[in-house]
Every structure is written in C-alpha cells, then in structure tokens.
Write an enzyme that holds these catalytic residues in place. Structure first.
Site, mmCIF file in Angstrom:
data_model
loop_
_atom_site.group_PDB
_atom_site.id
_atom_site.type_symbol
_atom_site.label_atom_id
_atom_site.label_comp_id
_atom_site.label_asym_id
_atom_site.label_seq_id
_atom_site.Cartn_x
_atom_site.Cartn_y
_atom_site.Cartn_z
ATOM 1 N N GLY A 18 0.822 -1.207 0.000
ATOM 2 C CA GLY A 18 0.000 0.000 0.000
ATOM 3 C C GLY A 18 0.855 1.256 0.000
ATOM 4 O O GLY A 18 1.732 1.411 0.860
ATOM 5 N N GLY A 20 -0.362 4.486 0.199
ATOM 6 C CA GLY A 20 -1.131 5.643 0.641
ATOM 7 C C GLY A 20 -0.411 6.400 1.738
ATOM 8 O O GLY A 20 0.805 6.312 1.887
ATOM 9 N N PHE A 21 -1.166 7.151 2.538
ATOM 10 C CA PHE A 21 -0.562 7.970 3.591
ATOM 11 C C PHE A 21 0.306 7.139 4.525
ATOM 12 O O PHE A 21 1.453 7.498 4.808
ATOM 13 C CB PHE A 21 -1.657 8.666 4.410
ATOM 14 N N VAL A 86 -1.835 -7.664 -4.800
ATOM 15 C CA VAL A 86 -1.559 -8.713 -3.819
ATOM 16 C C VAL A 86 -2.718 -9.704 -3.795
ATOM 17 O O VAL A 86 -3.886 -9.311 -3.738
ATOM 18 C CB VAL A 86 -1.328 -8.110 -2.425
ATOM 19 N N GLU A 177 -18.329 18.178 1.563
ATOM 20 C CA GLU A 177 -17.398 18.899 0.690
ATOM 21 C C GLU A 177 -17.808 18.783 -0.773
ATOM 22 O O GLU A 177 -17.746 19.757 -1.531
ATOM 23 C CB GLU A 177 -15.975 18.370 0.916
ATOM 24 N N ASP A 305 -6.326 2.965 7.796
ATOM 25 C CA ASP A 305 -7.743 2.590 7.777
ATOM 26 C C ASP A 305 -7.963 1.094 7.939
ATOM 27 O O ASP A 305 -9.040 0.667 8.372
ATOM 28 C CB ASP A 305 -8.387 3.037 6.454
ATOM 29 N N ALA A 321 -6.582 10.809 7.522
ATOM 30 C CA ALA A 321 -5.239 10.876 6.941
ATOM 31 C C ALA A 321 -4.186 11.095 8.016
ATOM 32 O O ALA A 321 -3.093 10.516 7.961
ATOM 33 C CB ALA A 321 -5.184 11.987 5.897
ATOM 34 N N GLN A 322 -4.499 11.944 9.004
ATOM 35 C CA GLN A 322 -3.501 12.235 10.037
ATOM 36 C C GLN A 322 -3.189 11.009 10.889
ATOM 37 O O GLN A 322 -2.049 10.817 11.320
ATOM 38 C CB GLN A 322 -3.960 13.390 10.919
#
Length: 432
Positions: A18, A20-21, A86, A177, A305, A321-322
């Site tokens: 992965g 991502g973040f 994967v 948003e 996540d 995200a944080q």
C-alpha cells in the site's frame, strides 16, 4: 509462483503493501534509515484523497494531487517499488503472493486503506461511484460535465430538470465537501452555457442520520447545514436511499430522476484481513497491538484505515489521513531502530491535530477536541493544512496557484471531457 527480484540489498527485508498515507510515510522513514524496503501497490501513484472531490468538480487536475511512487521514493537508495495486485500472504513462509510473482519478507506492513461500503448493494457501486481513486473522480467529473452539456442542448424541460439534478449520498466530510463544491460549480454555469440558468441547477445531499458531520460537535454540524443551504443545497436528514438505478434515486415515497450520483455514505477496510489468520471487526479492520503489530502475528504490522487500533478509552481511531500518516511515521522510525540496533518497539500514541471539513468559499469547520473553529478563519486554516500535507513542494505550489486563480476568477480549469465518455460508462445515465 515465480519469486520477484527485489535488489541485492542485505536482509532483513521489509515489504510494505500500500502506497497511501500510512505506507508511504513508513517507507520514507525506513528508507531514510537505510533499511531495505519493497513497496507493493496496484497503482503506480500515491494520491491525496482529501482533495479528490476537487478533481471530481473540475477545480483541480488529477496530476495536481497525485505523484508516481517511483518519483516520491526515488531518492531512497534502499526502497524499491513493485506495481502488482496482492493475492495473499503466507505468514509461515513469510511471502506475499502477487499477480506478477511472490515477494519474501522479514517484516510485513499492511497499509491497504479502505473502500466505500455499499451495505450489501454492490450493484450501486457502478451507478454511484465514491471518491477513493482518480478513476472514480474522473468518472464523476465526466458525468457532471456531460449532464451540463446535454442540458444545454435538450429541448425537453423534463430531461433538463433531471440532468441538472445532482445527488450526493452521505453527510460525512466527503459528502459535505462534494455537495458544496458541486453547488458552487452550478452557480457559475451561466458563464459558459447560454441555455442554463444557475437557479435550474439542483443539488441534494441525502443523509440517513439526524445530522451532518456526525463525528463533529453538534454546533459545527448545524453550521455546515446552514452554509450548504445558503449555497442552495437541499439537505435531507433522516432519509434513507431505498434504490438506485442508472437515472433515478429512490428515497421515501419519491423516485427522483437525476443527472449524477456520488456515494459517500460510509467506508469499510480493504479486504486485507482475508490474507491473515485473524478475526477482523465488523468493518473488516485488522486488530493490532499498541506497537501496531497484528495480534498473534509476529513481524506483521497493520496501519491506517485497515488497522483496528484502540485509544486509551478503548475506542477505535478514526479513518483519517492524520492517523494513517502518524502511524506510518511512528512504525517507520521504530522498526528502523529495531532492525538496525535491536531496539524494542514502542507503543504508538495518536496526537489529534484536529478534524476538518470545508463547506464552500469562506466556510469550513475545525474540531480540535477542546475547542472548535468555523467560518473564514477555519477555511484559511483548512487550505493551509491541506497544502502542507501534499506529498511534495511541486504539488503544494501547483495547488496553491490553482486555488489562488480560482479564488480571483471563479474559473475551473479542469473541465475536460474525454472523447469516449459521450457513449461510454461516464456518460450521463439520462441520455445513454
């Protein structure tokens, strides 16, 4: 299965699944410490998901918020990247099976993120995309822009009403948003379209719960609803969607013809828990210890996540995200020290830097726990934080310039419709 060559660097080897973040932050920290790392991802780029809704509403281009993993990680000599899907993990043989071969590991980090939860209605996924990938954002942008194009030329008032009706399902940060951004786009349609008036453009935000932004304090939820309604968004609370088709949304006793639908009604962890002999929670998250090691699995870690990490009150950390970035940085540093010097892995502690959502021009909310912020100042802070979190200086500069230009001119420059879209999957369902 054929083993994939991952370089000649000495063991121990860390495989990060992965980009991502969480995965990216972990790989950077390990790479900076000279640890041999292999990053496996089915996409060749990292993606700043919090701004995907701006790609979907033509405010930003995909390249503004995405960067190839090889570019991001290229300066780390001991970090390599494999583009692959994967298929499974053999924890006994310490091997990751992919569609292009197998990769051996000494330490495995799973950071595969989350996906939208359609609550058993997988047939809705195609007609109501979420916002987790560039492909989904492009699809939503195509459908939204095509709906405007078809509305400009149709002679049917009924068809025009349907095409100019945009529905967002889910009142969390993504839904709020997206609804605000779509409404702002609709307010400027008369600049480019001669036969469409802004008052014809209709945006509905449908939320099954009693209020928007359920994770935020009630005062901020009320403010978000007020601001959206000022933009012309119709907010429907305590309303459940009963059915979705190519061109309709059914809720209550109403069947509403629509031009496009965006899904933001909940997320679940990726299917990575199926690779391990563990018992996931209801959302598919993998239980982890305080050190982020998967419970019962030596040298296997889960981040972001996909990880079920309980705070000091016994509550799971949110899918933010944080959280993912802090966990990735923490594990990268800790695992690096462990591999290089045999240091004990310390427990992870989350430091809440605030939860935020933007509603529209000059309107946002920030929840810092003990105090809250809303309005213009929150909007400025939201912009600063999101620019700072982008992956590189180049992206920060590009997005800042785009936002400044859009603020001054109210123009959206990423309104490109692919040639195939008029008759393909991205076409407006009303006219297909």
């Amino acid at each position: 299965m054929t083993a994939i060559a991952t370089g000649t660097a000495p063991s121990p080897r860390v495989v990060v699944v992965g980009g991502g973040f969480a995965g990216l932050a972990c790989a950077k920290e390990l790479g900076a410490r000279g640890v041999d790392v292999t990053v496996i991802d089915r996409r060749n780029h990292n993606l700043f998901q919090p701004l995907l809704y701006q790609v979907a509403t033509a405010a930003l281009s995909p390249a503004d918020i995405a960067e190839p993993l090889r570019k991001t990680l290229g300066r780390y000599e001991h970090v390599s990247v494999i583009l692959a899907e994967v298929r499974g993990v053999d924890t006994t043989a310490k091997s990751v099976a992919t569609d292009v071969g197998s990769v051996d590991y000494d330490h495995l980090v799973i950071a595969t993120g989350s996906e939208y939860n359609y609550f058993g209605r997988e047939d809705w996924r195609r007609v109501a995309p979420g916002l987790k990938s560039l492909e989904q954002a492009r699809t939503l942008r195509q459908r939204l822009l095509l709906a405007l194009e078809w509305a400009e030329t149709t002679a049917s008032s009924e068809e025009r009403r349907a095409l100019l009706t945009q529905v967002i399902i889910g009142g969390g940060p993504t839904g709020v948003e997206m609804a605000g951004a779509v409404a702002e786009l609709g307010a400027t349609v008369s600049r480019d379209f001669k036969n469409i008036r802004p008052e014809e453009f209709r945006v509905l935000l449908i939320e099954a719960g009693p209020r928007l932004l359920a994770a935020f304090p009630e005062g901020l939820s009320h403010y978000a609803k007020q601001q959206l309604e000022k933009l012309g968004v119709e907010v429907l609370l305590n309303t459940r969607v009963k059915d979705l088709t190519q061109d309709t949304v059914t809720f209550g006793d109403q069947i509403l013809p629509v031009g496009s639908v965006t899904w933001g009604a909940g997320v679940k962890a990726s299917s990575a828990s199926e690779w391990l002999p563990v018992e996931p929670d209801r959302s598919g998250r993998i239980p982890v210890e305080a050190t982020l090691q998967v419970k019962g699995q030596a040298n296997v870690f889960a981040l972001g996540d996909v990880a079920l990490f309980l705070d000091e009150k016994g509550a799971p950390l949110p899918a933010l995200a944080q959280v993912a970035k802090q966990q990735g940085q923490h594990l990268g540093k800790a695992l690096g020290r462990h591999i290089k010097a045999g240091a004990t892995l310390p427990p992870f502690t989350f430091r809440n830097r605030g939860n935020t959502a933007v509603i529209g021009r000059h309107a946002a909310v920030f929840d810092f726990g003990s105090w809250q912020l809303k309005g213009r100042l929150a909007w400025i802070l939201w912009a600063i934080v999101h620019v700072y979190l982008l992956v590189s200086f180049e992206k920060r500069l590009l997005v800042s310039i785009q936002w400044l230009w859009r603020y001054v001119t109210l123009n959206r420059g990423a309104r490109i419709i692919a040639e195939h879209a008029r008759s393909g999957e991205d076409a407006s369902p009303v006219t297909r």
